[in-house]
Design a protein around this motif. Structure first.
Motif, PDB file in Angstrom:
ATOM      1  N   GLN A  27      44.065   5.022  76.110  1.00  0.00           N
ATOM      2  CA  GLN A  27      44.433   5.517  74.794  1.00  0.00           C
ATOM      3  C   GLN A  27      43.325   5.200  73.792  1.00  0.00           C
ATOM      4  O   GLN A  27      42.729   4.129  73.835  1.00  0.00           O
ATOM      5  N   VAL A  28      43.069   6.129  72.879  1.00  0.00           N
ATOM      6  CA  VAL A  28      42.081   5.887  71.833  1.00  0.00           C
ATOM      7  C   VAL A  28      42.769   5.317  70.604  1.00  0.00           C
ATOM      8  O   VAL A  28      43.986   5.366  70.492  1.00  0.00           O
ATOM      9  N   GLY A  29      41.968   4.761  69.713  1.00  0.00           N
ATOM     10  CA  GLY A  29      42.522   4.249  68.463  1.00  0.00           C
ATOM     11  C   GLY A  29      41.925   2.939  68.025  1.00  0.00           C
ATOM     12  O   GLY A  29      41.847   2.659  66.824  1.00  0.00           O
ATOM     13  N   VAL A  83      34.745   7.570  73.302  1.00  0.00           N
ATOM     14  CA  VAL A  83      35.288   8.761  73.946  1.00  0.00           C
ATOM     15  C   VAL A  83      34.999   9.950  73.013  1.00  0.00           C
ATOM     16  O   VAL A  83      35.789  10.254  72.117  1.00  0.00           O
ATOM     17  N   PRO A  84      33.851  10.619  73.212  1.00  0.00           N
ATOM     18  CA  PRO A  84      33.519  11.739  72.321  1.00  0.00           C
ATOM     19  C   PRO A  84      34.463  12.923  72.542  1.00  0.00           C
ATOM     20  O   PRO A  84      34.983  13.116  73.643  1.00  0.00           O
ATOM     21  N   THR A  85      34.673  13.694  71.491  1.00  0.00           N
ATOM     22  CA  THR A  85      35.523  14.881  71.597  1.00  0.00           C
ATOM     23  C   THR A  85      34.692  16.160  71.678  1.00  0.00           C
ATOM     24  O   THR A  85      35.249  17.238  71.880  1.00  0.00           O
ATOM     25  N   LEU A 128      26.178  13.117  75.350  1.00  0.00           N
ATOM     26  CA  LEU A 128      27.490  12.644  75.801  1.00  0.00           C
ATOM     27  C   LEU A 128      28.376  13.846  76.113  1.00  0.00           C
ATOM     28  O   LEU A 128      28.221  14.918  75.523  1.00  0.00           O
ATOM     29  N   THR A 129      29.323  13.642  77.032  1.00  0.00           N
ATOM     30  CA  THR A 129      30.245  14.690  77.460  1.00  0.00           C
ATOM     31  C   THR A 129      31.632  14.429  76.877  1.00  0.00           C
ATOM     32  O   THR A 129      32.146  13.306  76.973  1.00  0.00           O
ATOM     33  N   ALA A 130      32.222  15.444  76.300  1.00  0.00           N
ATOM     34  CA  ALA A 130      33.557  15.333  75.696  1.00  0.00           C
ATOM     35  C   ALA A 130      34.566  14.810  76.711  1.00  0.00           C
ATOM     36  O   ALA A 130      34.569  15.232  77.866  1.00  0.00           O
ATOM     37  N   GLY A 131      35.400  13.866  76.268  1.00  0.00           N
ATOM     38  CA  GLY A 131      36.469  13.335  77.097  1.00  0.00           C
ATOM     39  C   GLY A 131      36.061  12.244  78.063  1.00  0.00           C
ATOM     40  O   GLY A 131      36.915  11.562  78.626  1.00  0.00           O
TER      41      GLY A 131
END
Length: 161
Positions: free
Chosen positions: A3-5, A57-59, A115-118
């Protein structure tokens, strides 16, 4: 998926010296907290060391640039994967920078990093405070966002597990 945050902040008090090498990261920290952005408390104490670590965690997939600002010495490490074993030093502060100043020293900015999303990327910042003011922040430029650095917020961070 993590989980992100937040991102994990570990700190050790009563650590003498001014170099990140003095931080006793091989020992149990004095305390552990969660940060909702990649910024530690400012003017918090003297003679301490901290390690802020977790995952970015890039989007958006694309080219990023990172910067670290802090008072006193700081190092920013990033992995090519979610493993700390693959981390490399990408930026550092020798001495100090004003809080939130991303251009005070050339060494405090990374090169361009794709960087790759996710995907989760292990990230670690080390900060050694001696005396006086203290601060630590990590920022990035994002694809399509221009060259302005912004502190990495919790939407792109996940805590260490």
């Amino acid at each position: 998926m993590t989980q992100v945050g937040t991102i994990t902040r570990e700190y050790w008090i009563n650590v003498t010296g001014g170099s990140v090498s003095a931080i006793p990261v091989g020992t149990t920290p004095t305390g552990v907290t969660a940060l909702t952005s990649f910024t530690s408390p400012s003017n918090w104490a003297n003679s301490y060391g901290e390690r802020v670590r977790g995952y970015i965690v890039p989007t958006v997939t694309g080219v990023y640039q990172f910067a670290i600002a802090g008072d006193n010495d700081c190092e920013l490490w990033l992995s090519t994967t979610n493993s700390a074993a693959n981390k490399v030093l990408i930026a550092n502060v020798a001495g100090w920078t004003p809080a939130g100043n991303w251009t005070y020293q050339p060494s405090q900015k990374s090169g361009q990093i794709t960087l790759t999303a996710g995907q989760r990327y292990y990230v670690e910042a080390l900060h050694k405070e001696d005396q006086g003011d203290d601060s630590l922040s990590v920022a990035w430029t994002v694809p399509g966002g221009g060259s302005m650095f912004t502190v990495i917020d919790g939407a792109h961070l996940a805590p260490i597990q």
